[in-house]
Design a protein around this motif. Structure first.
Motif, PDB file in Angstrom:
ATOM      1  N   TRP A 299      41.963 -38.785 103.806  1.00 38.07           N
ATOM      2  CA  TRP A 299      40.526 -38.851 103.558  1.00 38.07           C
ATOM      3  C   TRP A 299      40.179 -40.189 102.936  1.00 38.07           C
ATOM      4  CZ3 TRP A 299      37.754 -38.374  98.694  1.00 38.07           C
ATOM      5  CH2 TRP A 299      38.583 -38.328  97.575  1.00 38.07           C
ATOM      6  N   MET A 431      31.813 -34.384 107.312  1.00 38.28           N
ATOM      7  CA  MET A 431      32.710 -33.261 107.037  1.00 38.28           C
ATOM      8  C   MET A 431      32.108 -31.992 107.637  1.00 38.28           C
ATOM      9  SD  MET A 431      35.553 -33.702 105.515  1.00 38.28           S
ATOM     10  CE  MET A 431      36.119 -32.441 104.378  1.00 38.28           C
ATOM     11  N   VAL A 458      34.490 -38.894 103.425  1.00 39.97           N
ATOM     12  CA  VAL A 458      33.936 -37.893 102.512  1.00 39.97           C
ATOM     13  C   VAL A 458      32.945 -38.540 101.544  1.00 39.97           C
ATOM     14  CG1 VAL A 458      34.511 -36.107 100.815  1.00 39.97           C
ATOM     15  CG2 VAL A 458      36.106 -36.614 102.669  1.00 39.97           C
TER      16      VAL A 458
END
Ligand SMILES: Nc1ncnc2c1ncn2[C@@H]1O[C@H](COP(=O)(O)OP(=O)(O)OP(=O)(O)O)[C@@H](O)[C@H]1O
Length: 646
Positions: A299, A431, A458
């Motif tokens: 991420w 997301m 994110v």
């Protein structure tokens, strides 16, 4: 024709936990408890069998061939003749096939890409080969129910290729609920042996008299509910209830799913009879088996506005390997991204629920055939779930409301179950709205034990969902073990080097430009769709007619945006990009080589994603690996506790 040599339940005990429901009293399947009712049967564990008294060992079970599972030799030969030859069963196939051949009802829950489709198709075909021509029928012998039109086509193609390769006189037909009744009638005349449809398609056949309920009761031998976790959430509950009432007692029912949910339980109670429940064990308390181990998950922490520059850096600086599947939560965002990337000479296609089905299928086929490398999938179902969480804070989600829901195909499912071939990288630009949605998205890579990578961008608003995913997949016993690690190859410098160009270019991708591009694409695809329909009727194997990654903006990309000047790229990023390219070259395009590649890097400890440190440059081997607390991009370092080994 061989018989299964070991007791199926014993065969793969080490892979799959088998639970067998207690025997019910004889009764009509038609008398079913309502969906809401409590199921009376309790699942009980299979008795412990410490010693393998039949002499079978774990290693021997792993070596089991399709032949030893008792499958018809024609099917085994057909598997070896497929485009990618299939020689050894996957764990779920090893366990499910003998049970299905024995006539058991089976619930199979196994991770994405683990081969669930063949786990039910092979024994289903085996049984139909044996029964073929024995009885005069007025309805198909097997129904395969799937939640989306795409899956319907995918399963149909898989069955048709096996039937062709086996040279048996069986017929399968795919059905869409929006087909004209005359087409439905023509498709079901005969009748075919296998019907593949959404539950709504079957319901329409029943309500219009194309199929008679008495014929179903007389003819149906096998019912498969594929991607069962979605069937109810896609609104097929009433259609399924209506069908359940018609199922003959002898009908064998199979339920396949990648995730477990209340919906799967409901279906199990509604339709199955004393099923064997095959489920993945929690290995040493680690729950991350839901996502294949061969997929490395990363991420990147970024603000919403900075997502564009981050994805640009990932793609333009070649820090991820192709093919790349990018998920957004709205159609507008998909087009915004496409237009933005186009300006930098990165061509991509957009897949969304607004497009005609022929186009969607063709886009999938072209992408699977490797005709383009970047596919942006608008996964609106996830946005809807997310909206509830976000209370509508996302601007793109709000904008997507301009497009009325009825314009979209309610049977479109871009994520779950679709077998995207050879996708190496999945990027969550947005997301997903749920942890289960994340599992299904990431499951588009690492299929059939290939290696893959996922990178999720994110934003602060999405941290909560990231935490949910981590707790779904994480190791309860070791809270410090990160299933999803900060992406190690993208440095802050690399992002900053592209910031000016990215922000300047992003300004030119206005809402109006997005709307026009979206409308333009739809017009193109509607035209294409008709051409595709007639063309593919005449040339079913021709993939090259229409390209879907055409540029939608009027101007060609400016030369200075197309190529990133050398002076902008720092040494660390160059090194990272070189390693990703080397990795790609080592693997070639042959997916089967990927496993070998993985082994090779494992031995030498040099998998670039595992051994590269964005701070210290690529050093190879363990020493050069990403250090504890090492930093990738701004803000990620805090979370970089420990990397999960693969
Ligand atoms: N025994 C096998 N050996 C090698 N490849 C296989 C085998 N069985 C299936 N495959 C391939 O693996 C890929 C994934 O299979 P499949 O689509 O059935 O997965 P799945 O478990 O249904 O995944 P999902 O839950 O995402 O739908 C397909 O391309 C299929 O051809």
């Amino acid at each position: 024709m061989g018989k299964p040599k070991d007791k199926p339940a014993k065969q793969a005990k080490q892979y799959i936990e088998i639970k067998e429901e207690p025997i019910e009293e004889e009764g009509q399947r038609a008398v079913q408890p309502p969906l809401e009712a409590e199921h009376e049967n309790k699942v009980k564990d299979e008795p412990e069998e410490e010693n393998d008294d039949d002499g079978g060992s774990e290693a021997e079970d792993e070596e089991k061939s399709f032949d030893e599972l008792g499958l018809d030799p024609r099917l085994i030969r057909a598997l070896s003749k497929k485009d990618i030859s299939i020689s050894k069963p996957t764990p779920i196939q090893r366990v499910a096939i003998p049970l299905i051949l024995e006539g058991k009802d089976v619930v199979a829950r196994a991770k994405t890409g683990s081969g669930k489709t063949l786990a039910y198709l092979l024994p289903l075909l085996h049984k139909l080969f044996a029964d073929s021509g024995l009885k005069q029928k007025n309805a198909p012998s097997a129904f395969i129910l799937v939640p989306s039109g795409e899956l319907c086509q995918q399963v149909y193609k898989e069955i048709s290729s096996l039937i062709d390769l086996c040279k048996v006189p069986l017929k399968a037909v795919p059905l869409r609920s929006n087909m004209p009744i005359s087409d439905m009638r023509a498709a079901l005349s005969g009748p075919p042996d296998i019907l593949i449809s959404t539950p709504a398609g079957v319901a329409k056949c029943l309500s219009t008299g194309v199929l008679q309920s008495t014929s179903i009761a007389d003819s149906l031998e096998i019912l498969v509910l594929d991607e069962a976790d979605l069937l109810l959430s896609f609104g097929f509950e009433e259609d399924l209830k209506a069908l359940t009432a018609l199922l003959p007692r002898r009908c064998q029912c199979l339920l396949m799913s990648a995730t477990s949910s209340d919906d799967v339980d409901k279906l199990k109670k509604l339709i199955l009879h004393n099923p064997y429940i095959l489920t993945l064990p929690e290995v040493d308390g680690v729950k991350d088996e839901v996502i294949p181990k061969n997929v490395q998950q990363f991420w990147i922490s970024t603000s919403d506005q900075d997502k564009l520059v981050h994805i640009l850096a990932l793609l333009k600086l070649e820090l991820v390997q192709k093919k790349v599947l990018i998920f957004t939560n709205s159609i507008d965002m998909s087009f915004r991204l496409k237009l933005f990337l186009e300006k930098f000479g990165i061509k991509s296609a957009v897949l969304n629920a607004e497009l005609p089905q022929n186009s969607r299928l063709h886009i999938l086929e072209e992408f699977n055939a490797g005709l383009f490398d970047y596919l942006i999938a608008g996964d609106e179902s996830e946005a809807k779930e997310k909206e509830v969480v976000d209370k509508g804070s996302n601007a793109d989600t709000k904008r997507s409301k301009k497009y009325p829901k009825q314009k979209l195909d309610s049977e479109f499912g871009v994520v779950r179950g679709i077998d995207f071939k050879n996708v190496f990288t999945v990027i969550n630009y947005d997301m997903p709205g749920s942890a289960v949605g994340y599992v299904h998205r990431i499951g588009r890579t690492g299929r059939a034990y290939n290696t893959g990578v996922s990178v999720s961008l994110v934003s602060p608003d999405e941290v909560e969902i990231l935490e949910e995913v981590k707790s779904l997949l994480g190791n309860e016993e070791d809270e410090n073990s990160d299933v999803i690690s900060p992406f190690p190859l993208l440095t802050k410098n690399a992002v900053e080097s592209l910031r000016y160009r990215a922000e300047d270019t992003a300004k030119s991708v206005t809402r109006v430009a997005v709307r026009e591009a979206r409308a333009q694409d739809l017009r193109n695809e509607i035209l294409n769709s008709e051409k595709l329909k007639s063309h593919f009727e005449a040339n079913p194997r021709d993939l090259d007619l229409l390209k879907h990654d055409k540029s939608l903006s009027q101007q060609a990309p400016a030369p200075h945006l197309r190529k990133v000047p050398d002076y902008l790229i720092d040494a660390t990023t160059k090194e990272a990009s070189k390693m990703v390219k080397l990795a790609r070259a080592a693997m070639g395009n042959n997916p089967s080589r990927r496993q070998g590649f993985k082994r090779k890097f494992k031995k030498g400890g040099g998998d670039p994603l595992k051994s590269f440190s964005a701070e210290g440059g690529a050093k190879g081997g363990r020493k050069g690996g990403m250090k504890r607390g090492g930093r990738s991009t701004d803000g990620n370092h805090k979370h970089n506790k420990k990397r999960k080994s693969l």
